[in-house]
Structure formats: C-alpha cells, structure tokens
Design a protein around this motif. Structure first.
Motif, PDB file in Angstrom:
ATOM      1  N   ARG A  47       0.820  -1.216   0.000  1.00  0.00           N
ATOM      2  CA  ARG A  47       0.000   0.000   0.000  1.00  0.00           C
ATOM      3  C   ARG A  47       0.851   1.262   0.000  1.00  0.00           C
ATOM      4  O   ARG A  47       0.345   2.363  -0.273  1.00  0.00           O
ATOM      5  CB  ARG A  47      -0.938   0.006   1.212  1.00  0.00           C
ATOM      6  N   TYR A  48       2.133   1.134   0.285  1.00  0.00           N
ATOM      7  CA  TYR A  48       3.007   2.306   0.320  1.00  0.00           C
ATOM      8  C   TYR A  48       3.609   2.652  -1.035  1.00  0.00           C
ATOM      9  O   TYR A  48       4.215   3.703  -1.195  1.00  0.00           O
ATOM     10  CB  TYR A  48       4.146   2.082   1.325  1.00  0.00           C
ATOM     11  N   TRP A  49       3.504   1.752  -2.005  1.00  0.00           N
ATOM     12  CA  TRP A  49       4.094   2.005  -3.312  1.00  0.00           C
ATOM     13  C   TRP A  49       3.414   3.196  -3.989  1.00  0.00           C
ATOM     14  O   TRP A  49       2.196   3.294  -3.944  1.00  0.00           O
ATOM     15  CB  TRP A  49       3.943   0.755  -4.187  1.00  0.00           C
ATOM     16  N   PRO A  50       4.154   4.145  -4.598  1.00  0.00           N
ATOM     17  CA  PRO A  50       5.606   4.170  -4.817  1.00  0.00           C
ATOM     18  C   PRO A  50       6.335   5.138  -3.878  1.00  0.00           C
ATOM     19  O   PRO A  50       7.321   5.760  -4.284  1.00  0.00           O
ATOM     20  CB  PRO A  50       5.692   4.646  -6.262  1.00  0.00           C
ATOM     21  N   ASN A  51       5.845   5.304  -2.657  1.00  0.00           N
ATOM     22  CA  ASN A  51       6.465   6.224  -1.702  1.00  0.00           C
ATOM     23  C   ASN A  51       7.724   5.576  -1.125  1.00  0.00           C
ATOM     24  O   ASN A  51       7.660   4.760  -0.201  1.00  0.00           O
ATOM     25  CB  ASN A  51       5.464   6.547  -0.584  1.00  0.00           C
ATOM     26  N   ALA A  52       8.885   5.938  -1.644  1.00  0.00           N
ATOM     27  CA  ALA A  52      10.136   5.299  -1.248  1.00  0.00           C
ATOM     28  C   ALA A  52      10.433   5.488   0.231  1.00  0.00           C
ATOM     29  O   ALA A  52      10.970   4.590   0.885  1.00  0.00           O
ATOM     30  CB  ALA A  52      11.292   5.841  -2.091  1.00  0.00           C
ATOM     31  N   THR A  53      10.065   6.650   0.775  1.00  0.00           N
ATOM     32  CA  THR A  53      10.332   6.903   2.191  1.00  0.00           C
ATOM     33  C   THR A  53       9.545   5.954   3.076  1.00  0.00           C
ATOM     34  O   THR A  53      10.069   5.412   4.058  1.00  0.00           O
ATOM     35  CB  THR A  53       9.998   8.361   2.538  1.00  0.00           C
ATOM     36  N   ARG A  54       8.279   5.697   2.730  1.00  0.00           N
ATOM     37  CA  ARG A  54       7.474   4.763   3.504  1.00  0.00           C
ATOM     38  C   ARG A  54       7.955   3.325   3.296  1.00  0.00           C
ATOM     39  O   ARG A  54       7.979   2.518   4.236  1.00  0.00           O
ATOM     40  CB  ARG A  54       5.992   4.872   3.115  1.00  0.00           C
ATOM     41  N   ILE A  55       8.305   2.996   2.066  1.00  0.00           N
ATOM     42  CA  ILE A  55       8.729   1.631   1.766  1.00  0.00           C
ATOM     43  C   ILE A  55      10.034   1.284   2.464  1.00  0.00           C
ATOM     44  O   ILE A  55      10.185   0.206   3.051  1.00  0.00           O
ATOM     45  CB  ILE A  55       8.873   1.434   0.245  1.00  0.00           C
ATOM     46  N   LEU A  56      10.987   2.195   2.423  1.00  0.00           N
ATOM     47  CA  LEU A  56      12.302   1.945   3.017  1.00  0.00           C
ATOM     48  C   LEU A  56      12.340   2.273   4.510  1.00  0.00           C
ATOM     49  O   LEU A  56      13.269   1.876   5.210  1.00  0.00           O
ATOM     50  CB  LEU A  56      13.376   2.760   2.287  1.00  0.00           C
ATOM     51  N   GLY A  57      11.338   3.002   4.981  1.00  0.00           N
ATOM     52  CA  GLY A  57      11.280   3.331   6.410  1.00  0.00           C
ATOM     53  C   GLY A  57      12.206   4.454   6.820  1.00  0.00           C
ATOM     54  O   GLY A  57      12.484   4.635   8.013  1.00  0.00           O
ATOM     55  N   THR A  58      12.674   5.234   5.854  1.00  0.00           N
ATOM     56  CA  THR A  58      13.589   6.341   6.143  1.00  0.00           C
ATOM     57  C   THR A  58      13.608   7.290   4.947  1.00  0.00           C
ATOM     58  O   THR A  58      13.469   6.850   3.799  1.00  0.00           O
ATOM     59  CB  THR A  58      15.019   5.827   6.396  1.00  0.00           C
ATOM     60  N   PRO A  59      13.802   8.586   5.201  1.00  0.00           N
ATOM     61  CA  PRO A  59      13.964   9.526   4.083  1.00  0.00           C
ATOM     62  C   PRO A  59      15.350   9.434   3.447  1.00  0.00           C
ATOM     63  O   PRO A  59      15.574   9.985   2.373  1.00  0.00           O
ATOM     64  CB  PRO A  59      13.734  10.892   4.734  1.00  0.00           C
ATOM     65  N   ASN A  60      16.258   8.729   4.113  1.00  0.00           N
ATOM     66  CA  ASN A  60      17.612   8.566   3.605  1.00  0.00           C
ATOM     67  C   ASN A  60      17.673   7.313   2.731  1.00  0.00           C
ATOM     68  O   ASN A  60      18.032   6.237   3.183  1.00  0.00           O
ATOM     69  CB  ASN A  60      18.616   8.468   4.758  1.00  0.00           C
ATOM     70  N   HIS A  61      17.351   7.453   1.475  1.00  0.00           N
ATOM     71  CA  HIS A  61      17.220   6.305   0.574  1.00  0.00           C
ATOM     72  C   HIS A  61      18.556   5.682   0.195  1.00  0.00           C
ATOM     73  O   HIS A  61      18.581   4.580  -0.364  1.00  0.00           O
ATOM     74  CB  HIS A  61      16.476   6.721  -0.693  1.00  0.00           C
ATOM     75  N   SER A  62      19.639   6.372   0.470  1.00  0.00           N
ATOM     76  CA  SER A  62      20.956   5.875   0.061  1.00  0.00           C
ATOM     77  C   SER A  62      21.719   5.203   1.197  1.00  0.00           C
ATOM     78  O   SER A  62      22.866   4.794   1.016  1.00  0.00           O
ATOM     79  CB  SER A  62      21.799   7.028  -0.508  1.00  0.00           C
ATOM     80  N   ASP A  63      21.080   5.088   2.369  1.00  0.00           N
ATOM     81  CA  ASP A  63      21.756   4.505   3.536  1.00  0.00           C
ATOM     82  C   ASP A  63      21.040   3.236   3.990  1.00  0.00           C
ATOM     83  O   ASP A  63      20.086   3.303   4.766  1.00  0.00           O
ATOM     84  CB  ASP A  63      21.799   5.523   4.678  1.00  0.00           C
ATOM     85  N   PRO A  64      21.485   2.058   3.537  1.00  0.00           N
ATOM     86  CA  PRO A  64      20.822   0.805   3.918  1.00  0.00           C
ATOM     87  C   PRO A  64      20.772   0.560   5.421  1.00  0.00           C
ATOM     88  O   PRO A  64      19.885  -0.158   5.896  1.00  0.00           O
ATOM     89  CB  PRO A  64      21.677  -0.267   3.219  1.00  0.00           C
ATOM     90  N   SER A  65      21.686   1.151   6.177  1.00  0.00           N
ATOM     91  CA  SER A  65      21.680   0.936   7.630  1.00  0.00           C
ATOM     92  C   SER A  65      20.464   1.573   8.292  1.00  0.00           C
ATOM     93  O   SER A  65      20.137   1.261   9.437  1.00  0.00           O
ATOM     94  CB  SER A  65      22.957   1.498   8.253  1.00  0.00           C
ATOM     95  N   ALA A  66      19.777   2.450   7.564  1.00  0.00           N
ATOM     96  CA  ALA A  66      18.605   3.129   8.119  1.00  0.00           C
ATOM     97  C   ALA A  66      17.298   2.499   7.659  1.00  0.00           C
ATOM     98  O   ALA A  66      16.225   2.940   8.074  1.00  0.00           O
ATOM     99  CB  ALA A  66      18.626   4.612   7.718  1.00  0.00           C
ATOM    100  N   PHE A  67      17.368   1.443   6.847  1.00  0.00           N
ATOM    101  CA  PHE A  67      16.159   0.848   6.294  1.00  0.00           C
ATOM    102  C   PHE A  67      15.368   0.086   7.370  1.00  0.00           C
ATOM    103  O   PHE A  67      15.947  -0.614   8.196  1.00  0.00           O
ATOM    104  CB  PHE A  67      16.489  -0.127   5.154  1.00  0.00           C
ATOM    105  N   HIS A  68      14.055   0.235   7.302  1.00  0.00           N
ATOM    106  CA  HIS A  68      13.154  -0.504   8.211  1.00  0.00           C
ATOM    107  C   HIS A  68      11.939  -0.968   7.416  1.00  0.00           C
ATOM    108  O   HIS A  68      11.057  -0.184   7.079  1.00  0.00           O
ATOM    109  CB  HIS A  68      12.708   0.377   9.387  1.00  0.00           C
ATOM    110  N   TYR A  69      11.901  -2.247   7.095  1.00  0.00           N
ATOM    111  CA  TYR A  69      10.739  -2.860   6.465  1.00  0.00           C
ATOM    112  C   TYR A  69      10.753  -4.354   6.810  1.00  0.00           C
ATOM    113  O   TYR A  69      11.797  -4.908   7.164  1.00  0.00           O
ATOM    114  CB  TYR A  69      10.736  -2.643   4.951  1.00  0.00           C
ATOM    115  N   PRO A  70       9.602  -5.016   6.733  1.00  0.00           N
ATOM    116  CA  PRO A  70       9.505  -6.428   7.158  1.00  0.00           C
ATOM    117  C   PRO A  70      10.211  -7.382   6.202  1.00  0.00           C
ATOM    118  O   PRO A  70      10.575  -7.019   5.080  1.00  0.00           O
ATOM    119  CB  PRO A  70       7.994  -6.689   7.163  1.00  0.00           C
TER     120      PRO A  70
END
Length: 254
Positions: free
Chosen positions: A83-106
């Motif tokens: 349901r979050y597609w295509p909002n990258a910030t919601r999908i990745l769980g962070t506004p920092n799309h280039s930092d995998p250490s900040a990602f939060h998703y199931p």
C-alpha cells in the motif's frame, strides 16, 4: 540503447544473485515459477513494528488452519507494504534512501527460511511485497543466501498480496529471460477461483493499461524508486493470458 535494472520494481532474484554457483535467471526451471499460493498475513504485526519478520510459528499456524503446505507451492508473505508504493520513504522506512543501515521494512527471519528449506522443500519459490526478502536491518542477506543455496528463487516488490486468499489460488511468475542474469523484471499473476469473480468486476492494472474488465489485474511493481539512480528500470508488459476458468490477478505494481 535501453538500460534495464535486473532488481528494480517487481522482480525476481535468481539464486546466482548471492550464490556464485547458483542458477541464473535463464536457468531457473519453469517448475519454480508456478505453484499453489500459500499466503501468510503479517500485515497487522508489520503495521505495529516495521522490523517484523516471518517466524516459524507463522508458518505452522497457517498450516494449522489450512493443512500442510502442498507440493509445488509458492509462499507469499503479505506484510501490507504494497500500500506504500511508490512512496520510497514509507517503503524503506527512512527519508535517507541511500543509507541501507537506516532501512526498516519487514521480511523473513533466517530461522524461518532455514526451517522451510529443511522441512518444506515443496516450497518452490518465495514472494514478498517488500524490497527484499531480508528485513531492512539484515545487512548480510542471510535469508537470500539460505534460499539461494537451496535453489529457491525470490520474487520481491510483489503487489496486491492483500487481495489473495490464504489458500486456493495459483501463482504464475514470468521473468524477463536474461541470459546469465542474477535477476529480472517480473510479471506475476494469481489465478483465483470463479466465485471470487463476482466480488469485484475489475482490478487495477499497471497504470499504462488502466483497467481491464474482470479478466486480470497487474501485481508487478514498476520502478519509480531505485536506490541506484544510474539505472532506469522499465516495466514491460509482455503479454496477456485469458483463462476460461477462474480470474487472473496480476501481481505487480507500477
């Protein structure tokens, strides 16, 4: 010249993605691209905790209600993330799309992945509605590696899993056949029982195709968001299938 990302939008990860000795896209057998759907709903847990992972009790709990997983099954994990597609910030769980250490998703827990490989080899593929089968904070891709070693392909960014019943439908996955590819854009469909057809007379297709009357709905994801901005991923509509029995739901998003 057209540049296509192997791992953008709705796509398949072939075993070779993380296993140098694993099969590439063109080597994955058709038997691993079609099967009975086993849909496990983690959407409530994921809503409460974006770091939720599929656990062994989730699988055995599904079996307690639906019976043991059948031969040639595709296990699909519905986290509600579609349901979050295509909002990258919601999908990745962070506004920092280039930092995998900040990602939060199931995702899927490594223990559950190992249990499936060892105890349910009849599962021929895994589908998730998140960017990765590993949850966002898993940085060693252990779940990818477990499935790859067992030859199990993974379908990621799958859409509309919330429209599928827990059991009783079929999934067909059609990746772009890229020779030597570690992954490929994916068109993926679910065939539902006839009684579902009357519940809704159409499903939303990819945005360029608008609507289709009670025949199919696209559940492949497009590529509006890609961590690697150098790549352009293109969702390609390959073909349509008309089934005289049942309803087709396409499982990708644009």
């Amino acid at each position: 010249m057209l540049w296509v990302s192997e791992h953008g939008g709705t796509h398949m990860d072939a075993p070779s993605h993380v296993d140098p000795g694993g099969k590439t896209v063109d080597q994955v057998s058709l038997e691993r691209l079609m099967g009975t759907a086993v849909v496990i709903d983690l959407s409530l847990s994921a809503h409460l905790d974006p770091d939720t992972q599929l656990q062994i009790p989730d699988i055995t709990g599904w079996e307690a209600w639906n019976g043991q997983i059948q031969d040639n099954s595709i296990l699909a994990v519905n986290t509600g993330w579609g349901r979050y597609w295509p909002n990258a910030t919601r999908i990745l769980g962070t506004p920092n799309h280039s930092d995998p250490s900040a990602f939060h998703y199931p995702g899927v827990h490594p223990n559950a992945a190992s249990w499936l490989v060892e105890n349910r080899p009849q599962v021929v593929a895994i589908a998730v509605d998140t960017p990765s089968v590993d949850f966002g904070q898993n940085k060693n891709y252990s779940v990818h590696r477990i499935f790859a070693k067992a030859g199990v392909p993974v379908f990621q960014n799958v859409a509309n899993l919330d429209q599928l019943p827990p059991s009783g439908c079929k999934i067909l996955a059609i990746p772009m056949k890229i020779e030597g590819g570690s992954g490929a854009p994916l068109r993926i469909f679910a065939i539902l029982h006839e009684h579902r057809e009357k519940q809704r007379d159409h499903f939303h297709l990819t945005t360029d195709l608008r609507y289709c009357h009670s025949a199919s709905a696209d559940i492949s994801a497009g590529s509006q968001f890609l961590p690697d901005k150098r790549c352009l991923s293109v969702a390609v509509s390959i073909c349509f299938f008309i089934f005289t029995q049942g309803l087709i739901t396409c499982m990708g998003v644009n």
